[in-house]
Scaffold this motif. Sequence first.
Motif, PDB file in Angstrom:
ATOM      1  N   PHE A  43       0.850  -1.187   0.000  1.00 25.28           N
ATOM      2  CA  PHE A  43       0.000   0.000   0.000  1.00 25.28           C
ATOM      3  C   PHE A  43       0.889   1.241   0.000  1.00 25.28           C
ATOM      4  CE2 PHE A  43      -2.830  -3.163   1.901  1.00 25.28           C
ATOM      5  CZ  PHE A  43      -4.038  -2.885   1.280  1.00 25.28           C
ATOM      6  N   TYR A  44       0.530   2.204  -0.833  1.00 22.53           N
ATOM      7  CA  TYR A  44       1.113   3.545  -0.777  1.00 22.53           C
ATOM      8  C   TYR A  44       0.003   4.510  -0.381  1.00 22.53           C
ATOM      9  CZ  TYR A  44       5.461   2.286  -3.240  1.00 22.53           C
ATOM     10  OH  TYR A  44       6.680   1.752  -3.589  1.00 22.53           O
ATOM     11  N   PHE A  45       0.357   5.518   0.418  1.00 24.61           N
ATOM     12  CA  PHE A  45      -0.621   6.538   0.829  1.00 24.61           C
ATOM     13  C   PHE A  45      -0.061   7.929   0.586  1.00 24.61           C
ATOM     14  CE2 PHE A  45      -1.771   2.850   3.430  1.00 24.61           C
ATOM     15  CZ  PHE A  45      -3.128   2.765   3.134  1.00 24.61           C
ATOM     16  N   GLY A  56       3.479   2.225   2.654  1.00 25.94           N
ATOM     17  CA  GLY A  56       2.917   1.701   3.900  1.00 25.94           C
ATOM     18  C   GLY A  56       3.276   0.234   4.025  1.00 25.94           C
ATOM     19  N   PRO A  57       2.425  -0.561   4.655  1.00 26.81           N
ATOM     20  CA  PRO A  57       2.705  -1.990   4.788  1.00 26.81           C
ATOM     21  C   PRO A  57       2.846  -2.664   3.417  1.00 26.81           C
ATOM     22  CG  PRO A  57       0.981  -1.333   6.300  1.00 26.81           C
ATOM     23  CD  PRO A  57       1.235  -0.161   5.414  1.00 26.81           C
ATOM     24  N   TYR A  58       3.758  -3.643   3.335  1.00 31.26           N
ATOM     25  CA  TYR A  58       3.962  -4.380   2.089  1.00 31.26           C
ATOM     26  C   TYR A  58       4.473  -5.775   2.407  1.00 31.26           C
ATOM     27  CZ  TYR A  58       8.980  -3.625   2.635  1.00 31.26           C
ATOM     28  OH  TYR A  58      10.260  -3.620   3.126  1.00 31.26           O
ATOM     29  N   THR A  66      10.393   4.219  -1.344  1.00 30.50           N
ATOM     30  CA  THR A  66       9.475   4.444  -0.224  1.00 30.50           C
ATOM     31  C   THR A  66       8.724   5.772  -0.379  1.00 30.50           C
ATOM     32  OG1 THR A  66      11.315   5.380   1.010  1.00 30.50           O
ATOM     33  CG2 THR A  66      10.832   3.054   1.380  1.00 30.50           C
ATOM     34  N   ILE A  67       9.256   6.662  -1.206  1.00 24.71           N
ATOM     35  CA  ILE A  67       8.573   7.925  -1.526  1.00 24.71           C
ATOM     36  C   ILE A  67       8.504   8.030  -3.055  1.00 24.71           C
ATOM     37  CG2 ILE A  67       8.719  10.458  -1.486  1.00 24.71           C
ATOM     38  CD1 ILE A  67       8.167   9.498   1.283  1.00 24.71           C
ATOM     39  N   CYS A  75       2.681   4.163 -10.096  1.00 23.20           N
ATOM     40  CA  CYS A  75       2.002   4.596  -8.871  1.00 23.20           C
ATOM     41  C   CYS A  75       1.698   6.087  -8.903  1.00 23.20           C
ATOM     42  CB  CYS A  75       2.864   4.260  -7.661  1.00 23.20           C
ATOM     43  SG  CYS A  75       3.128   2.499  -7.421  1.00 23.20           S
ATOM     44  N   GLY A  76       2.706   6.887  -9.252  1.00 30.33           N
ATOM     45  CA  GLY A  76       2.527   8.336  -9.282  1.00 30.33           C
ATOM     46  C   GLY A  76       1.499   8.785 -10.305  1.00 30.33           C
TER      47      GLY A  76
END
Length: 150
Positions: A43-45, A56-58, A66-67, A75-76
Amino acid sequence: MFNDLQSKVTDILELTSNDTDTKLQQICNLLQETIPYYDWVGFYFKNGSKNELKLGPYAGAPTDHTIIPFGKGICGQVALSNQNFVVPDVQAQDNYIACSINVKAEIVIPLFVNGENIGQIDIDSNTADPFNEEDERFLEFVNQGVAKIL
Ligand code: SME
């Protein structure tokens, strides 16, 4: 497979003794361990008020990413488009961030809370072209459930 997984995801989300990150971690583990072509699940938030995603958790191999700034990588792009993004062949993508040389395909499904895109679930596969509409519907179900506990 997905019907059985849906009830297991619901069980995880409803177990009130666990905190949110524990539940998200359990969902990542369940999907990565159960679905043979889900090699990395995370998950990315949205990172506070910044126009970037934070990991987030993976479950799966650790990633340097991570960013991720909005607009960068698959994702972006989903952070801006609000649309599911199914990538059958990552090598055919110009705007792609490689996490591992083994990854062949990716699916990213946005996560909405009150209509706002606040994150996403991201799956990497080492199998070429493995995702279909059943994956999309299942991952939308997961995100709708997660949205209720955030
Ligand atoms: N491949 C992603 C980056 C995240 S990793 O898959 C964990 C992308 O292009 O956005």
